[in-house]
Structure formats: C-alpha cells, structure tokens
Design a protein around this motif. Structure first.
Motif, PDB file in Angstrom:
ATOM      1  N   GLU A  93       0.832  -1.204   0.000  1.00  0.00           N
ATOM      2  CA  GLU A  93       0.000   0.000   0.000  1.00  0.00           C
ATOM      3  C   GLU A  93       0.872   1.262   0.000  1.00  0.00           C
ATOM      4  OE1 GLU A  93      -3.783   1.884   2.525  1.00  0.00           O
ATOM      5  OE2 GLU A  93      -2.625   0.172   3.311  1.00  0.00           O
ATOM      6  N   ASN A  94       1.894   1.302   0.832  1.00  0.00           N
ATOM      7  CA  ASN A  94       2.802   2.452   0.860  1.00  0.00           C
ATOM      8  C   ASN A  94       3.592   2.571  -0.438  1.00  0.00           C
ATOM      9  OD1 ASN A  94       1.972   3.082   3.458  1.00  0.00           O
ATOM     10  ND2 ASN A  94       3.634   1.909   4.432  1.00  0.00           N
TER      11      ASN A  94
ATOM     12  N   ILE B 296      -4.262   1.629  -8.997  1.00  0.00           N
ATOM     13  CA  ILE B 296      -5.315   1.237  -8.067  1.00  0.00           C
ATOM     14  C   ILE B 296      -4.800   0.056  -7.250  1.00  0.00           C
ATOM     15  CG2 ILE B 296      -7.655   0.316  -7.815  1.00  0.00           C
ATOM     16  CD1 ILE B 296      -8.396   1.685 -10.412  1.00  0.00           C
ATOM     17  N   PHE B 297      -4.876   0.167  -5.943  1.00  0.00           N
ATOM     18  CA  PHE B 297      -4.469  -0.937  -5.064  1.00  0.00           C
ATOM     19  C   PHE B 297      -5.700  -1.504  -4.370  1.00  0.00           C
ATOM     20  CE2 PHE B 297      -3.277  -2.293  -0.704  1.00  0.00           C
ATOM     21  CZ  PHE B 297      -2.590  -3.442  -1.056  1.00  0.00           C
ATOM     22  N   ARG B 298      -5.817  -2.803  -4.384  1.00  0.00           N
ATOM     23  CA  ARG B 298      -6.915  -3.489  -3.714  1.00  0.00           C
ATOM     24  C   ARG B 298      -6.310  -4.552  -2.799  1.00  0.00           C
ATOM     25  NH1 ARG B 298     -11.074  -6.154  -7.622  1.00  0.00           N
ATOM     26  NH2 ARG B 298     -11.422  -3.939  -8.089  1.00  0.00           N
TER      27      ARG B 298
ATOM     28  N   PRO C 150      -6.095   2.309 -16.044  1.00  0.00           N
ATOM     29  CA  PRO C 150      -5.389   2.170 -14.777  1.00  0.00           C
ATOM     30  C   PRO C 150      -4.584   0.871 -14.722  1.00  0.00           C
ATOM     31  CG  PRO C 150      -7.680   1.597 -14.473  1.00  0.00           C
ATOM     32  CD  PRO C 150      -7.550   2.062 -15.900  1.00  0.00           C
ATOM     33  N   ILE C 151      -3.565   0.876 -13.896  1.00  0.00           N
ATOM     34  CA  ILE C 151      -2.787  -0.325 -13.588  1.00  0.00           C
ATOM     35  C   ILE C 151      -3.190  -0.758 -12.188  1.00  0.00           C
ATOM     36  CG2 ILE C 151      -0.481  -1.253 -13.190  1.00  0.00           C
ATOM     37  CD1 ILE C 151       0.558   0.774 -15.232  1.00  0.00           C
ATOM     38  N   LYS C 152      -3.684  -1.970 -12.068  1.00  0.00           N
ATOM     39  CA  LYS C 152      -4.251  -2.436 -10.813  1.00  0.00           C
ATOM     40  C   LYS C 152      -3.289  -3.383 -10.107  1.00  0.00           C
ATOM     41  CE  LYS C 152      -9.094  -1.809 -12.009  1.00  0.00           C
ATOM     42  NZ  LYS C 152     -10.455  -2.366 -11.964  1.00  0.00           N
TER      43      LYS C 152
ATOM     44  N   SER D  26      -0.915  -9.526  -7.546  1.00  0.00           N
ATOM     45  CA  SER D  26      -1.273  -9.484  -8.961  1.00  0.00           C
ATOM     46  C   SER D  26      -1.186  -8.060  -9.468  1.00  0.00           C
ATOM     47  CB  SER D  26      -2.689 -10.024  -9.180  1.00  0.00           C
ATOM     48  OG  SER D  26      -2.844 -11.307  -8.607  1.00  0.00           O
ATOM     49  N   ILE D  27      -0.504  -7.883 -10.590  1.00  0.00           N
ATOM     50  CA  ILE D  27      -0.429  -6.588 -11.264  1.00  0.00           C
ATOM     51  C   ILE D  27      -1.016  -6.780 -12.655  1.00  0.00           C
ATOM     52  CG2 ILE D  27       1.066  -4.800 -12.191  1.00  0.00           C
ATOM     53  CD1 ILE D  27       2.316  -6.876  -9.320  1.00  0.00           C
TER      54      ILE D  27
END
Length: 463
Positions: free
Chosen positions: A306-307, A322-324, A359-361, A374-375
């Motif tokens: 996340e950081n 986007i981070f999930r 976006p890149i997730k 996963s990216i």
C-alpha cells in the motif's frame, strides 16, 4: 505244434525283459523257444490320471512325430491287415531279410522285430521280438517329462538371470537419468558440475556417464565464463565511458557553438544508455549472490504494498494506479527491499505495455498457505507460447522499441520470487484485453491472519 529246445530257451531267457516276448521260429514256422509276454506290466500306474493324460497327449502328437522321424504318414491298422503284414514279414525274415513292423494284437499296439538265423548261407529260422508300445510310451513319457522339466527349469533360471540383469540395468539407467536431470534446473542453469554415479563403471553405461560428466564440466566452465562476463564488461567499459563522458563535458564547456548542438545531446544520451545497460547486466549477474546473503524478516505485506503504490503514484503522476488489498495485515518472511525491487520491475513492465488512460491495478489476495500479488494492465495480450519464457534471462518480447531492453526485468522478478520460496507466472486477462503477472509467496506461520477467501484461485484479471 511246439518243439521246445531247452538250449534255446536258456539262451533267450537271459535276454528277456519286462514287457517283451521273444520267440525262436524254425524254417517250418514252428516255435522252438519262447519266453516273456508283451502284456503291459505297468499295473500300478496304468490308472494314474497323470499317466493317462500324458499318454493321451502323446497319442495325439504321435502322427506328427512319426511323420517327422520316419517320414511316413501315420495310420491305424485293422487287426486283420496287421496279421497279414505279420505273416509277410515272417516270410521275409525266413528268406534271410530282417524286418520291423507295427501290428495290432488284443487291441494293443505291438512293435515287432524279426531277424533271420543264418548258418553257412542257410536260413535256419528267425528270432521274433515283440514289445508292447505301452512300455515304450511309458519310457518315452518319463524321458519327455525329464526333458520338459529340465527345459522349464533352464528357461526359468535364464529368465530370472535376465530379469535381474534387466532390472539392475534399468535401475542404473534411471539413476543416471535422475542425476543428469537434477544437474540442470528448469531454467537451464547448472546445479552440479559433475556426476557422482556410474562414472567408474566399465561398461557402456559407464562410458555414457563419463561423457555426460565431461559435458557438464565443459558447460560449467562456459557458464562460469558467461556469469563473469558482465563484471568484466563493466570494468572494461566503464573506463572508456568515463573518458568519453568527461571529454563530452569538457567539449561542452570549451566551445559555445557545440554546447547547444543536438549531436552533443545525442552523444550524451548514448553514453548514459551504454552505462545503464552495463550496470543492468552486472546487477543481474550479482543478484543471485547478493540474495543468498540477505536475511528475511516477517513483515506486513499489505502495508508494504500500500505504501509502495502510494509513493509510486506520486512519482508517476501521468499514470493511474489502483491498489486493492485484503483489509487486514498479511504477514510473510521477506526482504522489503527485494519486494519493492520486484514491484518496480513488474510495474515498469506494465507501464510500457498498458493502454493509455487505463489504470494499472495492484491486488493482494490471501489463501490458505500463500499470498498472491497481482499486477494487471490493459493492453496487448501475451505472444503465443511466451508465458513461461518471459521470466528467462535475456528474453524480451517488446519488438522494435525506442529503448534497448535485454529481458532482465522479469528475470530478476523470478529470482526474487524463488528466493522467497514463491513463484511467478503471467497470463492473459479473461477477455484478452491485457495481461496479469502474479507472484505467489508463502505466508508466515506467525501472525498470519485467517484467510478471508476460499481456496478457489481468484486472479486479478477482474481488473
């Protein structure tokens, strides 16, 4: 009428044996001496099922044996025809010619041998020896049983020896195959430079083992040279690059007309590019050695990623990330610097291939024993059959690009993932609108939260 001769009887009694009848006939066909009987004496075994079965089997093959040995067709004779043939044979014997025939007497097969008695060129009579074929068959059966038993035992012994030899040979070959396969990892790197088994054997398998051992030795020498080449190149190339860079800087400072030249800027970019290529090669060569010396610690992967994504967004404002996550701490034994390096390589690759404005997730999932990073990015799908080769050294599927790429980025990702006991693979999104790269790492047994998801793999291609 029988005219007995005691002298003849004494002589033939010494020649008699069980199951045979001996007669001496004079020229007038009168019996002068007779002893024995051709009736079977095998009363004890006559009703034995084994003997009866063997005799029945031998009776079936007798015509074939008769044809092979005597070279005549076997045929059963009627009793009347048998008597006529016996009379003819006796007449021939009295004429001075020996005869042998087979006849039927009292429903028994009898072998008859007739031989003339000659004195001073005059035939005085004939000796007739008759023997029941049952006695001969019994003797033949016993001999046949011995031959069959000996043949079976011999074949069994040969089979056991050949089986033991083939099992040992197969075991040696499988052992050599396992050791040869274990000498090279799935990515073609040598794990061992020599074989330990079969190299001292004196047969063909030993020759094969020595050939493979010699091949591994030469491959190890070649790989050592290849592995040391980036370090050597960096040392040898950096000196002239530094000289060239300094010369360009001095040229820019001394000449006002050259300072704003596009050719000077192009030369500077070329020098920097060469330096970056050499440095990347050296870093990839030194990565495996540096990974072995690094210590791992239990970290919260959720917070780390996340950081990282938040900081990466600040430095790449033109792209949207986007981070999930899982919503809770996810612990694993890792090196934080290497995980960030792994994410750098994957996200740089995603940026190069992603569709503009998409976006890149980055997604983090947890399962029973492992976590999955996963990216995913929208863009071109993977080339056909390139899923596994993407993570090999010096492999690139970028085609003609403005930048030089040597296929080391995803190779570094694989090395880092395997160093942490994990794995990495790439696949197309379900609708073939992009690609997802997934890294699996083992969860830490200490402080790991209870998985919130089922064991059904839920990939990040839902991006």
């Amino acid at each position: 009428m029988v005219f007995r001769s005691p002298q003849l009887l004494n002589i033939i009694q010494g020649l008699g044996y069980s199951g045979a009848r001996i007669q001496v006939i004079d020229s007038q066909r009168r019996t002068r001496a007779e002893t024995g009987s051709y009736g079977t004496t095998d009363v004890a075994n006559g009703n034995d099922p084994g003997v009866l079965d063997t005799r029945a089997w031998f009776t079936k093959i007798r015509p074939l044996l008769h044809k092979l040995i005597i070279r005549e067709e076997w045929r059963d004779q009627p009793a009347t025809e048998s008597d006529v043939m016996f009379d003819r044979a006796l007449t021939t014997a009295l004429e001075g010619k020996p005869r042998v025939l087979r006849r039927i007497s009292d429903n028994a097969q009898i072998i008859v041998a007739l031989h003339p008695i000659v004195s001073k060129d005059k035939t005085l009579g004939a000796v007739i020896v008759q023997q029941n074929m049952a006695e001969i068959l019994t003797f033949q059966e016993a001999a046949l049983e011995q031959i069959v038993l000996f043949s079976i035992l011999s074949l069994l012994a040969v089979f056991v020896v050949l089986l033991a030899f083939s099992v040992r040979l197969a075991w040696r070959i499988r052992g050599l195959r396992r050791e040869a396969n274990a000498a090279i990892d799935p990515y073609g790197r040598l794990r061992a430079s020599a074989l330990q088994s079969e190299v001292n054997a004196g047969d063909e398998i030993g020759d094969l083992a020595r050939s493979i051992d010699n091949m591994l030795l030469r491959l190890n020498q070649h790989n050592t040279f290849i592995e040391n080449m980036p370090r050597t190149l960096r040392h040898e190339i950096n000196n002239p690059l530094n000289t060239l860079s300094t010369s360009l800087q001095n040229l820019e400072n001394e000449s006002e007309s050259v300072r704003n030249s596009k050719y000077l800027e192009s030369a500077k970019r070329g020098v920097l590019r060469i330096g970056a290529i050499v440095q990347n090669l050296a870093d990839a060569a030194n990565l495996e050695e540096s990974l072995e010396t690094e210590e791992l610690e239990t970290l919260d992967i959720e917070k780390l990623i996340e950081n990282y994504v938040a900081n990466f967004q600040l430095t790449h404002e033109k792209h949207h990330f986007i981070f999930r996550g899982t919503g809770g701490p996810v612990y694993a034994r890792v090196s934080d610097y290497r995980i960030e390096q792994l994410l750098d390589k994957i996200i740089d690759n995603a940026i190069d291939f992603h569709r503009p404005e998409s976006p890149i997730k980055v997604q983090l999932d947890t399962y029973r024993e492992h976590l999955q990073i996963s990216i995913a990015n929208r863009g071109p799908a993977l080339p056909h059959g390139a899923g596994e080769s993407l993570f090999e050294s010096m492999v690139s599927h970028r085609g003609r690009q403005s930048r030089l790429h040597f296929g080391l980025g995803l190779y570094v990702v694989r090395l880092i993932a395997e160093h942490h006991g994990g794995s990495v693979h790439a696949l197309d999104l379900p609708d073939s609108s992009g690609v997802a790269i997934m890294v699996r790492l083992p969860l830490s047994p200490v402080g790991s939260p209870t998985p919130k998801k089922s064991d059904k793999v839920e990939s990040a291609e839902t991006a």
